[in-house]
Design a protein around this motif. Sequence first.
Motif, PDB file in Angstrom:
ATOM      1  N   SER A   1       0.742  -1.373  -0.132  1.00  0.00           N
ATOM      2  CA  SER A   1       0.093  -0.083   0.070  1.00  0.00           C
ATOM      3  C   SER A   1       0.983   1.387  -0.156  1.00  0.00           C
ATOM      4  N   MET A   2       2.124   1.074   0.933  1.00  0.00           N
ATOM      5  CA  MET A   2       2.988   2.413   0.759  1.00  0.00           C
ATOM      6  C   MET A   2       3.363   2.465  -0.639  1.00  0.00           C
ATOM      7  N   LEU A   3       3.793   1.579  -1.095  1.00  0.00           N
ATOM      8  CA  LEU A   3       4.435   1.512  -2.336  1.00  0.00           C
ATOM      9  C   LEU A   3       3.555   2.099  -3.369  1.00  0.00           C
ATOM     10  N   ALA A   4       2.334   1.616  -3.513  1.00  0.00           N
ATOM     11  CA  ALA A   4       1.388   2.111  -4.318  1.00  0.00           C
ATOM     12  C   ALA A   4       1.218   3.708  -4.126  1.00  0.00           C
ATOM     13  N   ALA A   5       1.001   4.109  -3.143  1.00  0.00           N
ATOM     14  CA  ALA A   5       0.925   5.439  -2.750  1.00  0.00           C
ATOM     15  C   ALA A   5       1.990   6.317  -3.248  1.00  0.00           C
ATOM     16  N   ALA A   6       3.171   5.926  -3.365  1.00  0.00           N
ATOM     17  CA  ALA A   6       4.278   6.462  -3.951  1.00  0.00           C
ATOM     18  C   ALA A   6       4.254   6.526  -5.442  1.00  0.00           C
ATOM     19  N   GLY A   7       3.468   5.530  -5.987  1.00  0.00           N
ATOM     20  CA  GLY A   7       3.299   5.639  -7.507  1.00  0.00           C
ATOM     21  C   GLY A   7       3.942   4.556  -8.072  1.00  0.00           C
ATOM     22  N   GLU A   8       4.495   3.570  -7.304  1.00  0.00           N
ATOM     23  CA  GLU A   8       5.015   2.285  -7.678  1.00  0.00           C
ATOM     24  C   GLU A   8       3.963   1.303  -8.077  1.00  0.00           C
ATOM     25  N   ARG A   9       4.275   0.250  -9.017  1.00  0.00           N
ATOM     26  CA  ARG A   9       3.556  -0.791  -9.652  1.00  0.00           C
ATOM     27  C   ARG A   9       3.977  -1.869  -8.689  1.00  0.00           C
ATOM     28  N   ALA A  10       3.577  -2.028  -7.487  1.00  0.00           N
ATOM     29  CA  ALA A  10       4.024  -3.015  -6.593  1.00  0.00           C
ATOM     30  C   ALA A  10       3.044  -4.431  -6.497  1.00  0.00           C
TER      31      ALA A  10
ATOM     32  N   ARG B   1      10.974   2.963   2.851  1.00  0.00           N
ATOM     33  CA  ARG B   1      11.884   4.056   3.065  1.00  0.00           C
ATOM     34  C   ARG B   1      13.247   3.289   2.338  1.00  0.00           C
ATOM     35  N   SER B   2      13.539   2.306   2.512  1.00  0.00           N
ATOM     36  CA  SER B   2      14.913   1.725   1.802  1.00  0.00           C
ATOM     37  C   SER B   2      14.710   1.730   0.243  1.00  0.00           C
ATOM     38  N   HIS B   3      13.512   2.045  -0.185  1.00  0.00           N
ATOM     39  CA  HIS B   3      13.328   2.002  -1.478  1.00  0.00           C
ATOM     40  C   HIS B   3      13.148   3.447  -1.950  1.00  0.00           C
ATOM     41  N   GLY B   4      13.106   4.291  -1.200  1.00  0.00           N
ATOM     42  CA  GLY B   4      13.080   5.716  -1.548  1.00  0.00           C
ATOM     43  C   GLY B   4      11.647   6.376  -1.346  1.00  0.00           C
ATOM     44  N   VAL B   5      10.766   5.397  -0.527  1.00  0.00           N
ATOM     45  CA  VAL B   5       9.228   6.143  -0.462  1.00  0.00           C
ATOM     46  C   VAL B   5       9.455   7.170   0.390  1.00  0.00           C
ATOM     47  N   PRO B   6       8.676   8.402  -0.150  1.00  0.00           N
ATOM     48  CA  PRO B   6       8.663   9.580   0.951  1.00  0.00           C
ATOM     49  C   PRO B   6       7.675   9.206   2.056  1.00  0.00           C
ATOM     50  N   ALA B   7       7.934  10.066   3.151  1.00  0.00           N
ATOM     51  CA  ALA B   7       7.271   9.963   4.452  1.00  0.00           C
ATOM     52  C   ALA B   7       5.825  10.167   3.947  1.00  0.00           C
ATOM     53  N   SER B   8       5.189  11.190   3.154  1.00  0.00           N
ATOM     54  CA  SER B   8       3.877  11.058   2.784  1.00  0.00           C
ATOM     55  C   SER B   8       3.211   9.997   2.252  1.00  0.00           C
ATOM     56  N   ALA B   9       3.990   9.156   1.321  1.00  0.00           N
ATOM     57  CA  ALA B   9       3.518   8.029   0.897  1.00  0.00           C
ATOM     58  C   ALA B   9       3.097   6.931   1.946  1.00  0.00           C
ATOM     59  N   VAL B  10       3.969   6.854   3.229  1.00  0.00           N
ATOM     60  CA  VAL B  10       4.111   5.912   4.194  1.00  0.00           C
ATOM     61  C   VAL B  10       2.783   6.242   4.732  1.00  0.00           C
ATOM     62  N   ARG B  11       2.497   7.497   5.079  1.00  0.00           N
ATOM     63  CA  ARG B  11       1.191   7.859   5.728  1.00  0.00           C
ATOM     64  C   ARG B  11      -0.027   7.664   5.042  1.00  0.00           C
ATOM     65  N   GLN B  12       0.129   7.872   3.641  1.00  0.00           N
ATOM     66  CA  GLN B  12      -1.168   7.685   2.662  1.00  0.00           C
ATOM     67  C   GLN B  12      -1.376   5.993   2.569  1.00  0.00           C
ATOM     68  N   GLY B  13      -0.161   5.329   2.692  1.00  0.00           N
ATOM     69  CA  GLY B  13      -0.365   3.959   2.652  1.00  0.00           C
ATOM     70  C   GLY B  13      -1.012   3.212   3.495  1.00  0.00           C
ATOM     71  N   LEU B  14      -0.585   3.873   4.945  1.00  0.00           N
ATOM     72  CA  LEU B  14      -1.478   3.119   5.996  1.00  0.00           C
ATOM     73  C   LEU B  14      -2.776   3.618   6.090  1.00  0.00           C
ATOM     74  N   ALA B  15      -3.020   4.896   5.554  1.00  0.00           N
ATOM     75  CA  ALA B  15      -4.558   5.079   5.602  1.00  0.00           C
ATOM     76  C   ALA B  15      -5.235   4.075   4.571  1.00  0.00           C
ATOM     77  N   ASP B  16      -4.633   3.812   3.483  1.00  0.00           N
ATOM     78  CA  ASP B  16      -5.181   3.222   2.404  1.00  0.00           C
ATOM     79  C   ASP B  16      -5.399   1.673   2.770  1.00  0.00           C
ATOM     80  N   PHE B  17      -4.566   1.221   3.587  1.00  0.00           N
ATOM     81  CA  PHE B  17      -4.627  -0.177   3.975  1.00  0.00           C
ATOM     82  C   PHE B  17      -5.825  -0.838   4.454  1.00  0.00           C
ATOM     83  N   ARG B  18      -6.112  -1.915   4.184  1.00  0.00           N
ATOM     84  CA  ARG B  18      -7.081  -2.950   4.638  1.00  0.00           C
ATOM     85  C   ARG B  18      -6.675  -3.977   5.017  1.00  0.00           C
ATOM     86  N   PRO B  19      -6.718  -4.402   6.396  1.00  0.00           N
ATOM     87  CA  PRO B  19      -6.106  -5.668   6.707  1.00  0.00           C
ATOM     88  C   PRO B  19      -6.862  -6.956   6.108  1.00  0.00           C
TER      89      PRO B  19
END
Length: 469
Positions: free
Chosen positions: A127-136, A297-315
């Motif tokens: 979800s974090m990677l997707a928020a950063a625009g990656e096709r994960a 973060r090791s892949h260069g994902v910005p902090a904003s995408a980490v937060r957005q990825g958590l918001a988008d995440f559905r367990p």
Amino acid sequence: MDAETVRGCVVVAGLGLSGTAAARGLARGGERVVVLEQRERPIPEILSELGVEVRFGEQDLPARTELVVTSPGWKPDHPLLRAAASAGVEVIGEVELAWRLRHEGAAPWLALTGTNGKTTAVRMLTSMLAAAGERALAVGNVGVPIVDAVLDPGETTVLAVELSSFQLHWSASPAPKAAAILNVAPDHIDWHGSLEEYARAKARIFAKAERVIYNADDPWAARLAEPYRAKGDGRSVGWTLGVPRAGQLGVVEDLLVDRAFTGDPMRSAEELAALSDVHPFAPHNVANALAAAALARSHGVPASAVRQGLADFRPDPHRIAHVARVGEVDYVDDSKATNPHAAAASLAAYPSIVWIAGGQLKGADVEDLVRRAAPRLRGAVLLGVDRERIAEALARHAANVPVLEVAGDDTGVMDRVVTAAARLASPGDTVLLAPAGASLDMFPGYGARGEAFARAVRNLTGLTGLVER
């Protein structure tokens, strides 16, 4: 002499999801493939089209076997695998095969393992990677078979790879861009032979990783990362539920912060998200979020995408999932807590609990689990084949806690369990299904067990009002 008799073959052990993917990939690459499967089952049409030979019930190594690709369910002491070792034939797993089949410029791997939390952390990472625009793409022990993802990558730019100890046991070559160990606790000892061997399998994820990421709060994870941390070359990154030191991610007040992937880790930290962004909220889920964030973060994902990825995440279902509130009592489904370590994390998330537990303990010790949980318990309802062992531990460490055992393995047993738990619960309590054992003594899987629990909770409408969340 028949040409096929002279030609060597690759043997795939097992016709499950990973075995089918491995056979398909090998056959498409021009290999002669023989699949050995112990039980009769339908043969996927694609394997027949590709000329893959499937043999049921055989234990012998075919003549001129050049390589064996084994499925995770086959133990290392299986006669076929032992025969291969004796004959000098290499045995690998699907993950090792996938790494060898990668094309030049293939998508990097961000890999993780652990006793508990793997799937949740991988889903958060994706979800974090997707928020950063990656096709994960989530692969490995979850999602798409890893061989399929490697051979048909499409537009995938990065793979989030969940690896089990079984898969890692047979993998020597993978060199992920970053690799993480969430935690290590006794599990699958019957497969590996000892906790030390189980941990050694987990540690293989670090061997060739560019970045080593570990849970600084988990003794085994920290121990397995120590050889890399000791080098002091910045290759290792820890995370903690406490205030992070330089080179770590952690928690400051109500924030998840990064002191590893910033411009000046010694003097500055970057806010990644708030604790309220982690859902469902529980300490072990915060740890999962920090692990996912470190990999991202090791892949260069910005902090904003980490937060957005958590918001988008559905367990995924059956992971500390709130089912309902009945009469001011919350009912929570954590059927995925199939070992004591997972159950301990779930029990730590609630202050006042009526605990539903039991199933197949697989030889695991529950003494420490019960001793630590005892102050939070207001009652316990036990089911399953090993319920007596939990009852004995409760008698030793929580003698004042009322305990009910529900016998039987019929389809209505969960209704009786939930009704008994409801009678023990008071307003403000949480009735928590965190079994600490596997489900196959009574149910087709942990999912079916969780669904039976949810149905039984909804059947409580005859007792009092039901409020869904």
